[in-house]
Scaffold this motif. Structure first.
Motif, PDB file in Angstrom:
ATOM      1  N   GLN A 135      41.594  24.914  41.939  1.00  0.00           N
ATOM      2  CA  GLN A 135      41.879  25.468  43.262  1.00  0.00           C
ATOM      3  C   GLN A 135      43.216  26.187  43.277  1.00  0.00           C
ATOM      4  O   GLN A 135      43.354  27.261  43.885  1.00  0.00           O
ATOM      5  N   ASN A 136      44.211  25.620  42.608  1.00  0.00           N
ATOM      6  CA  ASN A 136      45.538  26.242  42.564  1.00  0.00           C
ATOM      7  C   ASN A 136      45.509  27.585  41.842  1.00  0.00           C
ATOM      8  O   ASN A 136      46.107  28.562  42.303  1.00  0.00           O
ATOM      9  N   VAL A 137      44.807  27.622  40.712  1.00  0.00           N
ATOM     10  CA  VAL A 137      44.730  28.872  39.953  1.00  0.00           C
ATOM     11  C   VAL A 137      43.912  29.904  40.728  1.00  0.00           C
ATOM     12  O   VAL A 137      44.263  31.081  40.773  1.00  0.00           O
ATOM     13  N   THR A 138      42.830  29.454  41.339  1.00  0.00           N
ATOM     14  CA  THR A 138      41.987  30.368  42.122  1.00  0.00           C
ATOM     15  C   THR A 138      42.766  30.939  43.302  1.00  0.00           C
ATOM     16  O   THR A 138      42.656  32.133  43.610  1.00  0.00           O
ATOM     17  N   ALA A 139      43.559  30.088  43.968  1.00  0.00           N
ATOM     18  CA  ALA A 139      44.377  30.554  45.090  1.00  0.00           C
ATOM     19  C   ALA A 139      45.399  31.586  44.618  1.00  0.00           C
ATOM     20  O   ALA A 139      45.659  32.589  45.292  1.00  0.00           O
ATOM     21  N   THR A 140      45.965  31.345  43.440  1.00  0.00           N
ATOM     22  CA  THR A 140      46.929  32.293  42.874  1.00  0.00           C
ATOM     23  C   THR A 140      46.245  33.617  42.547  1.00  0.00           C
ATOM     24  O   THR A 140      46.789  34.698  42.799  1.00  0.00           O
ATOM     25  N   LEU A 141      45.030  33.529  42.013  1.00  0.00           N
ATOM     26  CA  LEU A 141      44.258  34.731  41.696  1.00  0.00           C
ATOM     27  C   LEU A 141      43.938  35.520  42.970  1.00  0.00           C
ATOM     28  O   LEU A 141      44.113  36.743  43.019  1.00  0.00           O
ATOM     29  N   ASN A 142      43.470  34.822  43.997  1.00  0.00           N
ATOM     30  CA  ASN A 142      43.119  35.498  45.246  1.00  0.00           C
ATOM     31  C   ASN A 142      44.328  36.182  45.862  1.00  0.00           C
ATOM     32  O   ASN A 142      44.212  37.298  46.398  1.00  0.00           O
ATOM     33  N   LYS A 143      45.479  35.537  45.795  1.00  0.00           N
ATOM     34  CA  LYS A 143      46.700  36.130  46.345  1.00  0.00           C
ATOM     35  C   LYS A 143      47.117  37.343  45.527  1.00  0.00           C
ATOM     36  O   LYS A 143      47.579  38.357  46.091  1.00  0.00           O
ATOM     37  N   ALA A 144      46.957  37.274  44.220  1.00  0.00           N
ATOM     38  CA  ALA A 144      47.298  38.406  43.350  1.00  0.00           C
ATOM     39  C   ALA A 144      46.396  39.601  43.660  1.00  0.00           C
ATOM     40  O   ALA A 144      46.863  40.750  43.698  1.00  0.00           O
ATOM     41  N   VAL A 145      45.106  39.334  43.882  1.00  0.00           N
ATOM     42  CA  VAL A 145      44.163  40.402  44.234  1.00  0.00           C
ATOM     43  C   VAL A 145      44.542  41.006  45.582  1.00  0.00           C
ATOM     44  O   VAL A 145      44.544  42.232  45.759  1.00  0.00           O
ATOM     45  N   GLU A 146      44.875  40.145  46.550  1.00  0.00           N
ATOM     46  CA  GLU A 146      45.276  40.610  47.880  1.00  0.00           C
ATOM     47  C   GLU A 146      46.512  41.507  47.794  1.00  0.00           C
ATOM     48  O   GLU A 146      46.562  42.580  48.407  1.00  0.00           O
ATOM     49  N   ASN A 147      47.509  41.065  47.032  1.00  0.00           N
ATOM     50  CA  ASN A 147      48.744  41.854  46.893  1.00  0.00           C
ATOM     51  C   ASN A 147      48.487  43.178  46.186  1.00  0.00           C
ATOM     52  O   ASN A 147      49.052  44.214  46.558  1.00  0.00           O
TER      53      ASN A 147
END
Length: 283
Positions: free
Chosen positions: A42-54
């Motif tokens: 979940q932590n890595v996925t959240a980091t990935l989603n935020k990176a995509v958003e940015n």
């Protein structure tokens, strides 16, 4: 060359998780999915989603800056037929569940573009020192275009409700005031096909610079498209779209009008059907 890490802790303890690129995060999730705990995943996925958003926000801002730097007529000729930026999205293979990155053509909503322009021309800042959108400026020739679109969209909904013999909707108390402020006959009284076309032309005229609106003529097919686009139907329930969504659909019609070369439009509406009544199109 993608970096290789032994495990989640090697990244997390070193504080490197937020430093990984989108492809590196995707590779890490694919390689480590069998050993990551649910929380770690979940932590890595959240980091990935935020990176995509940015990443997508940066790409959107860059394209908005490009449009806003153009002379106004050029902006409309460029933006209306191609209101997109090159973004990225994450896809999941339905069989293996492996993640992958995919280039994606993403819509720049007109209000997003205008907000960017208004922020560029900010005269005030918020409590954090960030520039606040200056609503006194607009990408349109007349800032009242939103009120006209609200009237147009609402009247389309009224017409649809009547045609469906649905319950009558009650107008907002502000509608009569807005009608009076606009002072346009095409929005007053019984609305027929001619008035509906005049309404759309009035909206185009408030959005486009005069040099474009003088030769950009709304047609009945544009009104028909908007009447279709204005509603979503499912299982006996029909819902009209919001006014901001209608703005983007009107931009679509403007793109068709701007394609007129003096003889005919080069851009037309697409239509397809899943009915077996029609022959399959050749691939």
């Amino acid at each position: 060359m993608l970096k290789v890490y032994a495990d989640y802790d090697a990244i997390a303890k070193a504080g490197k998780l937020n430093e990984l690129t989108i492809p590196e995060l995707v590779k890490f999730l694919n390689d480590q999915k069998t050993v990551l705990t649910a929380e770690q995943s979940q932590n890595v996925t959240a980091t990935l989603n935020k990176a995509v958003e940015n990443s997508n926000k940066a790409a959107c801002d860059a394209k908005c800056a490009e449009f806003c730097a153009m002379e106004r007529a050029e902006m409309w000729r460029s933006y209306a037929p191609n209101p997109y930026y090159a973004g990225v999205k994450i896809t999941t293979d339905p069989k293996s569940n492996a993640l992958s990155t995919q280039d994606a053509k993403m819509l720049i909503k007109f209000k997003t573009l205008e907000k960017y322009y208004q922020t560029m021309n900010a005269v005030e800042t918020n409590d954090k020192g960030e520039p606040m959108p200056n609503k006194a400026v607009s990408l349109c020739s007349d800032g009242r275009y939103e009120k006209l679109i609200m009237l147009f969209n609402g009247m389309l909904s009224e017409e649809t409700a009547t045609e469906l013999n649905a319950a009558k909707m009650v107008r907002s108390t502000k509608v009569e005031e807005t009608l009076k402020d606009m002072g346009l006959d095409c929005f007053i009284g019984t609305v027929n096909k001619g008035k509906r076309l005049a309404q759309l032309q009035a909206i185009w005229n408030t959005m486009l610079p005069e040099e474009l609106s003088a030769t950009c003529t709304a047609l009945s097919c544009d009104v028909k498209y908007l009447k279709i686009a204005a509603n979503r139907a499912k299982q006996g329930s029909v819902k009209g779209i919001g006014d901001k969504a209608m703005i983007d659909e009107i931009v679509v019609t403007i793109s068709k009008g701007l394609s007129f070369d003096g003889k005919a439009r080069s851009s037309k509406y697409d239509f397809a059907s899943k009915s077996k009544f029609f022959a399959k199109a050749e691939q």
